[in-house]
Motif scaffolding. Structure first.
Motif, short mmCIF file in Angstrom:
data_model
loop_
_atom_site.label_atom_id
_atom_site.label_comp_id
_atom_site.label_asym_id
_atom_site.label_seq_id
_atom_site.Cartn_x
_atom_site.Cartn_y
_atom_site.Cartn_z
N ILE A 172 0.83 -1.20 0.00
CA ILE A 172 0.00 0.00 0.00
C ILE A 172 0.87 1.25 0.00
CG2 ILE A 172 -1.59 1.35 1.42
CD1 ILE A 172 -2.97 -1.24 2.20
N ARG A 173 1.94 1.22 0.76
CA ARG A 173 2.82 2.39 0.82
C ARG A 173 3.42 2.70 -0.54
NH1 ARG A 173 8.06 3.07 4.90
NH2 ARG A 173 8.70 5.14 4.17
N THR A 174 3.90 1.64 -1.25
CA THR A 174 4.49 1.86 -2.57
C THR A 174 3.44 2.34 -3.56
OG1 THR A 174 6.18 0.17 -2.18
CG2 THR A 174 5.72 0.75 -4.47
N LEU A 175 2.24 1.75 -3.50
CA LEU A 175 1.17 2.17 -4.41
C LEU A 175 0.81 3.63 -4.20
CD1 LEU A 175 -0.86 1.09 -6.57
CD2 LEU A 175 -2.49 0.82 -4.69
N ASN A 176 0.69 4.03 -2.94
CA ASN A 176 0.38 5.44 -2.64
C ASN A 176 1.46 6.36 -3.21
OD1 ASN A 176 -2.12 5.46 -1.28
ND2 ASN A 176 -1.16 4.72 0.58
N ARG A 177 2.73 5.97 -3.02
CA ARG A 177 3.82 6.81 -3.50
C ARG A 177 3.82 6.90 -5.02
NH1 ARG A 177 8.48 5.47 -5.49
NH2 ARG A 177 8.35 3.32 -4.72
N ARG A 178 3.62 5.75 -5.70
CA ARG A 178 3.62 5.76 -7.15
C ARG A 178 2.47 6.60 -7.70
NH1 ARG A 178 5.83 1.34 -9.81
NH2 ARG A 178 5.09 2.38 -11.70
N PHE A 179 1.30 6.47 -7.11
CA PHE A 179 0.16 7.27 -7.56
C PHE A 179 0.42 8.76 -7.38
CE2 PHE A 179 -2.59 3.75 -8.41
CZ PHE A 179 -3.66 4.27 -9.14
N HIS A 180 0.94 9.11 -6.22
CA HIS A 180 1.22 10.53 -5.95
C HIS A 180 2.23 11.09 -6.94
CE1 HIS A 180 3.10 14.03 -3.97
NE2 HIS A 180 1.87 14.26 -3.55
#
Length: 315
Positions: free
Chosen positions: A238-246
Motif C-alpha cells: 500500500i505504501r508503494t502504491l500510494n507513493r507511485r500514484f502521488h
C-alpha cells in the motif's frame, strides 16, 4: 455612464469580442438610460476575428477613457502580444482601471504582468499551456470566473457572459443585472464551474507506468474496491502504491478511483434514464449519499443538475 473598452487584437476570437458588446450594450438603467458606453479599440485599422475582418472606430488611445477594459482571447493564445498593448494595459492598471479577460485573454493579462501572484482562470483546455508559460499565476481552471477586485478573469465562451453579468451586478446592483440577464437570455448565476465541462484524462492518454492498474480500475470500478484490493492487483505494498500514484498522477489511489467513477457516472447521466441511486451503484458507490458528495466535489454540481445541463447535448 460606465465606459467599457473592448480590445480587438489580430486573430481575436469573435465570440469573445462580441460578448461584452452584447451584454453591456443591453444594460438599461431607470428611465431606459444605457448603463454602458461600449468602445471597440483595435490595434490596427483592420483586425481579423476568425473569418471576419473588423474595422474599429477607436485605437489604443481610447483605452485611457475606459472604466473597464475587456481583453478577449485570441485563437493562438501564445502568439506574441504587441508591445503597445502590453504598455497600454500596464498604464491602465496603474491608474486603477478595471481590466478583465475572457477565455484565453488571460494570456494577454499575464504577459503584461497583471496576474503575477494573483488567482486567475482561463479556458480549461489551455490550463497546462498557461501554467507552463506563467508559473507565478495561481491558476484555477475549475471556475467560471475569478474576481480579485481590479482584475477579473473568466473561462471560455459563455463563461464570458457569466462574468459580464457579474460585473453589471457589481456596477449597478442585482435588479439591473437580472434585467440584463433576461435580455441576454442567460441565467444571472450558473451552478458549478468549468469542472463540470472538463473531460478527465483516461489511462490510455495518461503517460504513466501505472497503466496496467489504471486500466484494471476502469474495468472494475463497479466493484466495492478497497485500497488493499488495488495494492494486491498492482502487486505492490500500500505504501508503494500510494507513493507511485502521488508521483505519477498527483492523486491517491482512492482519489483516482473516485474520479474514474464520477467520469463514468457523467456518461450514464448523459446517455441513460437510469435513476441517480442506480447510477451510483453501477459505478461502484455503495452509498448514494457518498456518490452525490463525491460527484459534486469533482464536477462542481450535483448529479441531477449535471444531467439537466448535458442530457442529450452530445457533449
Amino acid at each position: 455612464m460606465h465606459t467599457a473598452a473592448v480590445l480587438a487584437m489580430p486573430d481575436t476570437i469573435a465570440f469573445d469580442l462580441s460578448t461584452p458588446v452584447e451584454v453591456f450594450g443591453r444594460v438599461r438603467l431607470p428611465g431606459d438610460r444605457p448603463g454602458y458606453r461600449v468602445l471597440i479599440c483595435a490595434t490596427e485599422p483592420v483586425v481579423t476575428a476568425g473569418p471576419l475582418r473588423l474595422s474599429a472606430d477607436h485605437g489604443l488611445d481610447a483605452l485611457t477613457r475606459a472604466d473597464t477594459i475587456v481583453v478577449p482571447g485570441r485563437n493562438d493564445p501564445l502568439a506574441p502580444t504587441p508591445g503597445a498593448v502590453l504598455d497600454a494595459l500596464r498604464d491602465a492598471a496603474a491608474t486603477g482601471t478595471r481590466i478583465v479577460s475572457i477565455c484565453v485573454g488571460a494570456f494577454t493579462l499575464a504577459a503584461a504582468g497583471l496576474l503575477d501572484g494573483r488567482r486567475a482562470t482561463t479556458h480549461w483546455t489551455a490550463a497546462e499551456q498557461f501554467r507552463n508559460a506563467f508559473p507565478t499565476v495561481e491558476l484555477d481552471p475549475d471556475v467560471l470566473y475569478v474576481d480579485t477586485g481590479q482584475v477579473v478573469t473568466s473561462a471560455g465562451a459563455t463563461a464570458g457572459v457569466d462574468m459580464c453579468l457579474h460585473l453589471v451586478h457589481r456596477d449597478y446592483g442585482a435588479a439591473v443585472a437580472a434585467d440584463a440577464a433576461r435580455l441576454t437570455v442567460a441565467p444571472l448565476h450558473r451552478d458549478g464551474g468549468q469542472a463540470q465541462f472538463i473531460r478527465r484524462k483516461t489511462p490510455g492518454r495518461l503517460a504513466t507506468g501505472l497503466g496496467h492498474i489504471l486500466g484494471w480500475i476502469e474495468e472494475n470500478l463497479h466493484q466495492d474496491l478497497t485500497l488493499d484490493d488495488l495494492a494486491s492487483h498492482a502487486a505492490m505494498s500500500i505504501r508503494t502504491l500510494n507513493r507511485r500514484f502521488h508521483d505519477e498522477t498527483g492523486q491517491t489511489p482512492m482519489q483516482w478511483l473516485n474520479a474514474v467513477r464520477v467520469r463514468r457516472a457523467q456518461e450514464l447521466l448523459e446517455t441513460t434514464d437510469h435513476g441517480i441511486d442506480r447510477i451510483a451503484h453501477q459505478v461502484g458507490f455503495t452509498s448514494p449519499t457518498n456518490f452525490r458528495t463525491q460527484f459534486k466535489r469533482i464536477s462542481g454540481v450535483a448529479p441531477r443538475a449535471y444531467r439537466s445541463t448535458f442530457r442529450d447535448s452530445g457533449s
